[in-house]
Design a protein around this motif. Structure first.
Motif, short mmCIF file in Angstrom:
data_model
loop_
_atom_site.label_atom_id
_atom_site.label_comp_id
_atom_site.label_asym_id
_atom_site.label_seq_id
_atom_site.Cartn_x
_atom_site.Cartn_y
_atom_site.Cartn_z
N LYS A 1 0.83 -1.20 0.00
CA LYS A 1 0.00 0.00 0.00
C LYS A 1 0.86 1.26 0.00
O LYS A 1 0.45 2.31 -0.48
CB LYS A 1 -0.92 0.00 1.23
N ALA A 2 2.06 1.14 0.58
CA ALA A 2 2.98 2.28 0.62
C ALA A 2 4.39 1.74 0.81
O ALA A 2 4.58 0.59 1.21
CB ALA A 2 2.61 3.22 1.77
N GLY A 3 5.37 2.59 0.51
CA GLY A 3 6.76 2.21 0.68
C GLY A 3 7.37 1.64 -0.58
O GLY A 3 6.71 1.48 -1.61
N VAL A 4 8.65 1.32 -0.48
CA VAL A 4 9.42 0.81 -1.61
C VAL A 4 10.13 -0.46 -1.19
O VAL A 4 10.67 -0.55 -0.09
CB VAL A 4 10.46 1.85 -2.09
N ALA A 5 10.13 -1.46 -2.05
CA ALA A 5 10.87 -2.70 -1.82
C ALA A 5 11.59 -3.09 -3.09
O ALA A 5 10.99 -3.10 -4.17
CB ALA A 5 9.93 -3.81 -1.36
N ARG A 6 12.88 -3.41 -2.97
CA ARG A 6 13.68 -3.79 -4.13
C ARG A 6 14.41 -5.10 -3.85
O ARG A 6 14.92 -5.31 -2.75
CB ARG A 6 14.70 -2.71 -4.48
N ILE A 7 14.46 -5.94 -4.86
CA ILE A 7 15.24 -7.16 -4.83
C ILE A 7 16.31 -7.04 -5.91
O ILE A 7 15.98 -6.83 -7.08
CB ILE A 7 14.38 -8.42 -5.10
N LEU A 8 17.57 -7.12 -5.51
CA LEU A 8 18.69 -6.98 -6.45
C LEU A 8 18.57 -5.69 -7.25
O LEU A 8 18.85 -5.64 -8.44
CB LEU A 8 18.75 -8.19 -7.39
N GLY A 9 18.10 -4.65 -6.57
CA GLY A 9 17.99 -3.33 -7.17
C GLY A 9 16.75 -3.10 -8.00
O GLY A 9 16.55 -2.00 -8.53
N ARG A 10 15.86 -4.10 -8.11
CA ARG A 10 14.67 -3.98 -8.95
C ARG A 10 13.41 -3.90 -8.09
O ARG A 10 13.29 -4.60 -7.09
CB ARG A 10 14.57 -5.17 -9.91
N ASP A 11 12.48 -3.09 -8.52
CA ASP A 11 11.21 -2.90 -7.81
C ASP A 11 10.41 -4.19 -7.81
O ASP A 11 10.15 -4.78 -8.86
CB ASP A 11 10.42 -1.78 -8.50
N VAL A 12 9.98 -4.62 -6.62
CA VAL A 12 9.27 -5.91 -6.53
C VAL A 12 7.87 -5.85 -7.10
O VAL A 12 7.25 -6.90 -7.34
CB VAL A 12 9.20 -6.40 -5.06
N THR A 13 7.33 -4.65 -7.32
CA THR A 13 5.98 -4.55 -7.86
C THR A 13 5.94 -4.79 -9.36
O THR A 13 4.86 -4.95 -9.94
CB THR A 13 5.37 -3.17 -7.57
N LEU A 14 7.11 -4.84 -10.00
CA LEU A 14 7.16 -5.11 -11.44
C LEU A 14 7.14 -6.62 -11.67
O LEU A 14 7.69 -7.40 -10.90
CB LEU A 14 8.44 -4.53 -12.04
N ASP A 15 6.48 -7.03 -12.72
CA ASP A 15 6.46 -8.45 -13.09
C ASP A 15 7.76 -8.74 -13.82
O ASP A 15 7.82 -8.72 -15.05
CB ASP A 15 5.24 -8.73 -13.98
N ASP A 16 8.80 -8.99 -13.04
CA ASP A 16 10.16 -9.04 -13.56
C ASP A 16 10.68 -10.47 -13.55
O ASP A 16 10.97 -11.04 -12.49
CB ASP A 16 11.05 -8.14 -12.70
N SER A 17 10.80 -11.06 -14.70
CA SER A 17 11.26 -12.45 -14.79
C SER A 17 12.71 -12.59 -14.34
O SER A 17 13.12 -13.66 -13.86
CB SER A 17 11.10 -12.97 -16.22
N GLU A 18 13.49 -11.53 -14.47
CA GLU A 18 14.89 -11.60 -14.05
C GLU A 18 14.99 -11.74 -12.54
O GLU A 18 15.86 -12.45 -12.03
CB GLU A 18 15.65 -10.36 -14.53
N ILE A 19 14.10 -11.05 -11.80
CA ILE A 19 14.08 -11.21 -10.35
C ILE A 19 13.65 -12.62 -9.98
O ILE A 19 14.28 -13.28 -9.15
CB ILE A 19 13.12 -10.19 -9.69
N GLN A 20 12.57 -13.09 -10.59
CA GLN A 20 12.05 -14.42 -10.26
C GLN A 20 13.08 -15.51 -10.49
O GLN A 20 13.10 -16.51 -9.77
CB GLN A 20 10.79 -14.70 -11.09
N ALA A 21 13.93 -15.33 -11.47
CA ALA A 21 14.95 -16.34 -11.77
C ALA A 21 16.06 -16.36 -10.73
O ALA A 21 16.81 -17.34 -10.64
CB ALA A 21 15.55 -16.08 -13.16
N GLN A 22 16.16 -15.29 -9.94
CA GLN A 22 17.27 -15.17 -8.99
C GLN A 22 16.85 -15.39 -7.53
O GLN A 22 17.68 -15.23 -6.64
CB GLN A 22 17.90 -13.76 -9.12
N ILE A 23 15.59 -15.72 -7.30
CA ILE A 23 15.15 -15.92 -5.91
C ILE A 23 14.73 -17.37 -5.69
O ILE A 23 14.38 -18.09 -6.61
CB ILE A 23 13.99 -14.97 -5.54
N GLY A 24 14.79 -17.76 -4.42
CA GLY A 24 14.28 -19.04 -3.99
C GLY A 24 13.32 -18.81 -2.83
O GLY A 24 13.53 -17.91 -2.02
#
Length: 291
Positions: free
Chosen positions: A63-86
């Motif tokens: 609802k508010a705030g910012v979260a990034r995984i490996l420098g990328r916004d988690v709200t984006l449907d980012d296949s590169e992030i999904q490939a790097q997480i477990g």
């Protein structure tokens, strides 16, 4: 001489807020996790631990705030992030009609992993002997070990583990903790949610206490114990047919002299430090336990 570059955090969270309708589950949470670090999220059920992970893994939109995984916004449907997480959640979503090996082979194929060695992965979690059995025949603890093994088949840079040893016996729990530490030593950033203070103390490089959606403390276990725990030593002495205990406060100017007397006494039985547990500190800060 040029100063070495700082390593970018693998997980960055700033002012994260999430609500289920009118019920706020996460309130302005901020923290970072570095590559190779294990951050333990310690709190009771309903404190906001699982919700935080679901936001970070893209299952919920903050609802508010910012979260990034490996420098990328988690709200984006980012296949590169999904490939790097477990990810390992409490809810089991294994294919019960398939064997353990078939489950892992299937997930490895989704990541496009070539020459995948499912047996090596199953050995790490003690399931090699049941590799060809259907998962429907596995116990709750065995299924949990399957979930753990599946979370690191892609050698992720970020691991999200939600109550990873829930339902496991002590021997299996110790094996899983060893595996988690190996993943961090490999360089993975690990966010570990748990209400098990022993697990958090043993595994975590830092601990975040979360209560009612807010982080109330964030530091190493040692620093938290030094800040909130008692600095004292308990001495047990034989007193006739009974045992007498004395507590020596280390801030007391006479503590050294009293300790010398106790050590020299033929009636001395034991001496040990009085160290606060993480659970005791959590209760001190929040007024509630972890269970």
């Amino acid at each position: 001489m040029t100063a070495p570059a700082m390593t970018a955090p693998a997980i960055q969270v700033e002012g994260l807020t999430y609500a289920y309708g009118s019920q706020v589950a996460v309130r302005g949470v901020s923290f970072e996790v570095q590559p190779g670090e294990i951050l333990g999220f310690l709190g009771p059920n309903g404190a906001g631990k699982s919700t935080t992970i679901k936001v970070l893994t893209g299952q919920l939109t903050p609802k508010a705030g910012v979260a990034r995984i490996l420098g990328r916004d988690v709200t984006l449907d980012d296949s590169e992030i999904q490939a790097q997480i477990g990810v390992c959640f409490e809810e089991k979503n294994l294919y019960l009609s398939m064997s353990g090996k078939e489950n892992l082979d299937f997930y490895a194929s989704l990541f496009g992993i070539k020459d995948f060695d499912a047996m090596a992965v199953l050995r790490r979690v003690g399931l090699a002997e049941r590799a060809n059995d259907r998962v429907s025949s596995y116990s709750k603890g065995m299924r949990q070990r399957m979930m753990i093994s599946r979370s690191f088949i892609n050698r992720p840079k970020v691991l999200f583990l939600d109550e990873p040893t829930d339902g496991l016996d002590p021997v299996s729990s110790a094996a899983i903790r060893k595996t988690i530490r190996e993943e961090a030593d490999r360089g993975a950033a690990v966010l570990l949610t748990t209400h098990d203070m022993f697990e958090a103390d043993e595994l975590s490089d830092r601990v975040a206490f979360i209560n009612e959606g807010e982080i109330v403390a964030l530091d190493t276990s040692e620093n938290l114990k030094l800040k909130y725990g008692k600095r004292s030593i308990k001495v047990r002495l034989r007193d006739g047919d009974r045992v007498r205990e004395e507590v020596l406060e280390l801030g007391d100017p006479e503590a050294g002299a009293r300790m010398a007397v106790a050590v020299a006494s033929p009636d001395l039985l034991t001496i040990h430090t009085e160290e606060a547990t993480l659970e005791a500190i959590f209760i001190q800060l929040t007024g509630r336990g972890l269970a």
